[in-house]
Scaffold this motif. Structure first.
Motif, PDB file in Angstrom:
ATOM      1  N   LEU A  74      42.980  32.855  60.849  1.00  9.95           N
ATOM      2  CA  LEU A  74      43.543  33.285  62.126  1.00  9.95           C
ATOM      3  C   LEU A  74      44.514  34.445  61.973  1.00  9.95           C
ATOM      4  CD1 LEU A  74      44.242  29.767  63.667  1.00  9.95           C
ATOM      5  CD2 LEU A  74      42.266  31.255  64.083  1.00  9.95           C
ATOM      6  N   SER A  75      45.253  34.454  60.875  1.00 10.79           N
ATOM      7  CA  SER A  75      46.192  35.554  60.642  1.00 10.79           C
ATOM      8  C   SER A  75      46.330  35.785  59.149  1.00 10.79           C
ATOM      9  CB  SER A  75      47.565  35.248  61.256  1.00 10.79           C
ATOM     10  OG  SER A  75      48.196  34.191  60.566  1.00 10.79           O
ATOM     11  N   GLY A  76      46.657  37.028  58.815  1.00 14.35           N
ATOM     12  CA  GLY A  76      46.833  37.413  57.423  1.00 14.35           C
ATOM     13  C   GLY A  76      45.508  37.688  56.736  1.00 14.35           C
ATOM     14  N   GLU A  77      45.610  38.173  55.523  1.00 15.84           N
ATOM     15  CA  GLU A  77      44.431  38.487  54.717  1.00 15.84           C
ATOM     16  C   GLU A  77      44.682  37.960  53.312  1.00 15.84           C
ATOM     17  OE1 GLU A  77      40.730  39.896  53.830  1.00 15.84           O
ATOM     18  OE2 GLU A  77      41.662  40.094  55.798  1.00 15.84           O
ATOM     19  N   PRO A  78      43.921  36.930  52.892  1.00 12.62           N
ATOM     20  CA  PRO A  78      44.147  36.404  51.552  1.00 12.62           C
ATOM     21  C   PRO A  78      43.731  37.401  50.468  1.00 12.62           C
ATOM     22  CG  PRO A  78      42.374  35.202  52.656  1.00 12.62           C
ATOM     23  CD  PRO A  78      42.880  36.225  53.608  1.00 12.62           C
ATOM     24  N   VAL A  79      44.392  37.319  49.342  1.00 13.26           N
ATOM     25  CA  VAL A  79      43.982  38.027  48.142  1.00 13.26           C
ATOM     26  C   VAL A  79      42.987  37.104  47.452  1.00 13.26           C
ATOM     27  CG1 VAL A  79      44.752  38.806  45.856  1.00 13.26           C
ATOM     28  CG2 VAL A  79      46.138  39.277  47.868  1.00 13.26           C
ATOM     29  N   VAL A  80      41.961  37.676  46.848  1.00 13.58           N
ATOM     30  CA  VAL A  80      40.943  36.863  46.196  1.00 13.58           C
ATOM     31  C   VAL A  80      40.918  37.159  44.703  1.00 13.58           C
ATOM     32  CG1 VAL A  80      38.473  36.365  46.053  1.00 13.58           C
ATOM     33  CG2 VAL A  80      39.548  36.691  48.283  1.00 13.58           C
ATOM     34  N   TYR A  81      41.033  36.102  43.927  1.00 15.08           N
ATOM     35  CA  TYR A  81      40.905  36.157  42.476  1.00 15.08           C
ATOM     36  C   TYR A  81      39.589  35.471  42.131  1.00 15.08           C
ATOM     37  CZ  TYR A  81      41.473  34.471  37.685  1.00 15.08           C
ATOM     38  OH  TYR A  81      41.275  34.162  36.372  1.00 15.08           O
TER      39      TYR A  81
ATOM     40  N   ALA B 227      29.651  30.261  36.094  1.00 14.45           N
ATOM     41  CA  ALA B 227      29.730  30.295  37.561  1.00 14.45           C
ATOM     42  C   ALA B 227      31.035  30.955  37.997  1.00 14.45           C
ATOM     43  CB  ALA B 227      29.633  28.888  38.132  1.00 14.45           C
ATOM     44  N   LYS B 228      30.953  31.747  39.037  1.00 16.60           N
ATOM     45  CA  LYS B 228      32.127  32.438  39.566  1.00 16.60           C
ATOM     46  C   LYS B 228      32.594  31.759  40.855  1.00 16.60           C
ATOM     47  CE  LYS B 228      30.747  36.897  37.655  1.00 16.60           C
ATOM     48  NZ  LYS B 228      31.595  36.834  36.529  1.00 16.60           N
ATOM     49  N   ARG B 229      33.902  31.618  40.998  1.00 14.94           N
ATOM     50  CA  ARG B 229      34.501  31.024  42.194  1.00 14.94           C
ATOM     51  C   ARG B 229      35.603  31.949  42.679  1.00 14.94           C
ATOM     52  NH1 ARG B 229      32.458  27.338  45.108  1.00 14.94           N
ATOM     53  NH2 ARG B 229      34.410  26.288  45.499  1.00 14.94           N
ATOM     54  N   ALA B 230      35.559  32.259  43.966  1.00 15.52           N
ATOM     55  CA  ALA B 230      36.591  33.082  44.585  1.00 15.52           C
ATOM     56  C   ALA B 230      37.752  32.185  45.004  1.00 15.52           C
ATOM     57  CB  ALA B 230      36.015  33.808  45.800  1.00 15.52           C
ATOM     58  N   GLN B 231      38.931  32.494  44.523  1.00 11.63           N
ATOM     59  CA  GLN B 231      40.142  31.745  44.840  1.00 11.63           C
ATOM     60  C   GLN B 231      40.961  32.577  45.819  1.00 11.63           C
ATOM     61  OE1 GLN B 231      40.585  28.713  43.142  1.00 11.63           O
ATOM     62  NE2 GLN B 231      38.661  29.130  42.087  1.00 11.63           N
ATOM     63  N   GLY B 232      41.108  32.104  47.071  1.00 12.68           N
ATOM     64  CA  GLY B 232      41.873  32.836  48.074  1.00 12.68           C
ATOM     65  C   GLY B 232      43.300  32.324  48.138  1.00 12.68           C
ATOM     66  N   PHE B 233      44.263  33.248  48.085  1.00 13.72           N
ATOM     67  CA  PHE B 233      45.664  32.840  48.145  1.00 13.72           C
ATOM     68  C   PHE B 233      46.475  33.875  48.901  1.00 13.72           C
ATOM     69  CE2 PHE B 233      44.982  35.184  44.270  1.00 13.72           C
ATOM     70  CZ  PHE B 233      46.077  36.022  44.164  1.00 13.72           C
ATOM     71  N   CYS B 234      47.677  33.486  49.302  1.00 11.40           N
ATOM     72  CA  CYS B 234      48.550  34.376  50.062  1.00 11.40           C
ATOM     73  C   CYS B 234      49.130  35.446  49.142  1.00 11.40           C
ATOM     74  CB  CYS B 234      49.680  33.581  50.715  1.00 11.40           C
ATOM     75  SG  CYS B 234      50.867  34.652  51.587  1.00 11.40           S
ATOM     76  N   PRO B 235      49.034  36.734  49.545  1.00 10.43           N
ATOM     77  CA  PRO B 235      49.596  37.793  48.716  1.00 10.43           C
ATOM     78  C   PRO B 235      51.124  37.844  48.756  1.00 10.43           C
ATOM     79  CG  PRO B 235      48.754  38.726  50.744  1.00 10.43           C
ATOM     80  CD  PRO B 235      48.385  37.257  50.751  1.00 10.43           C
ATOM     81  N   ARG B 236      51.734  37.165  49.712  1.00 10.11           N
ATOM     82  CA  ARG B 236      53.192  37.208  49.853  1.00 10.11           C
ATOM     83  C   ARG B 236      53.880  36.052  49.137  1.00 10.11           C
ATOM     84  NH1 ARG B 236      53.857  39.235  56.123  1.00 10.11           N
ATOM     85  NH2 ARG B 236      52.716  41.178  55.814  1.00 10.11           N
ATOM     86  N   CYS B 237      53.410  34.811  49.361  1.00  6.87           N
ATOM     87  CA  CYS B 237      54.095  33.654  48.763  1.00  6.87           C
ATOM     88  C   CYS B 237      53.294  33.006  47.638  1.00  6.87           C
ATOM     89  CB  CYS B 237      54.446  32.622  49.832  1.00  6.87           C
ATOM     90  SG  CYS B 237      53.026  31.772  50.574  1.00  6.87           S
TER      91      CYS B 237
END
Length: 135
Positions: free
Chosen positions: A53-60, A68-78
């Motif tokens: 809904l808001s913000g854009e996660p950073v993906v590692y 196998a590859k897994r995308a880990q989405g996390f907050c770029p600020r906190c």
């Protein structure tokens, strides 16, 4: 069940449709290291039922021992981990981190996986003294 939540600082918010009976605990060493804890709790939501809904996660992108590859989405600020999902096109399932959901008290894990990596001291937690502290 409709759930909603977000990161610790509030930059990222989301909503999702998820089945509470599919909540799980993972004890694999990747989950331990990525969460900074002894395990990670998550609940799957199909991509059709998950929306930022808001913000854009950073993906590692994490590559497992299997390749196998897994995308880990996390907050770029906190730095709060929000989800993990498959890499690439096609239908996806987002494994949402239960601690980020407002309804986390209702999302009781029903299964534990990768238990051979479980920390041996987890069974002894009942014997540890509990002290209420202010955050």
């Amino acid at each position: 069940m409709k759930i909603d939540g977000g990161c610790h600082c509030g930059y990222i918010t989301y909503e999702a449709e998820a089945d509470p009976d599919k909540a799980s605990i993972c004890h694999c060493t990747d989950c331990q290291q990525l969460s900074g804890s002894a395990f990670r709790t998550s609940i799957p939501a199909p991509d059709s039922g998950f929306r930022i809904l808001s913000g854009e996660p950073v993906v590692y992108v994490k590559t497992g021992e299997s390749g196998a590859k897994r995308a880990q989405g996390f907050c770029p600020r906190c730095g709060s981990p929000i989800y993990a999902t498959a890499v690439g096109d096609g239908p996806k399932v987002y494994n949402i981190r239960i601690g980020t959901a407002r309804q986390r008290n209702a999302l009781v894990p029903k299964v534990q996986i990768w238990c051979r990596s479980q920390q041996h001291w987890l069974g002894g937690l009942a014997a540890i003294r509990k002290v209420e502290k202010q955050p």
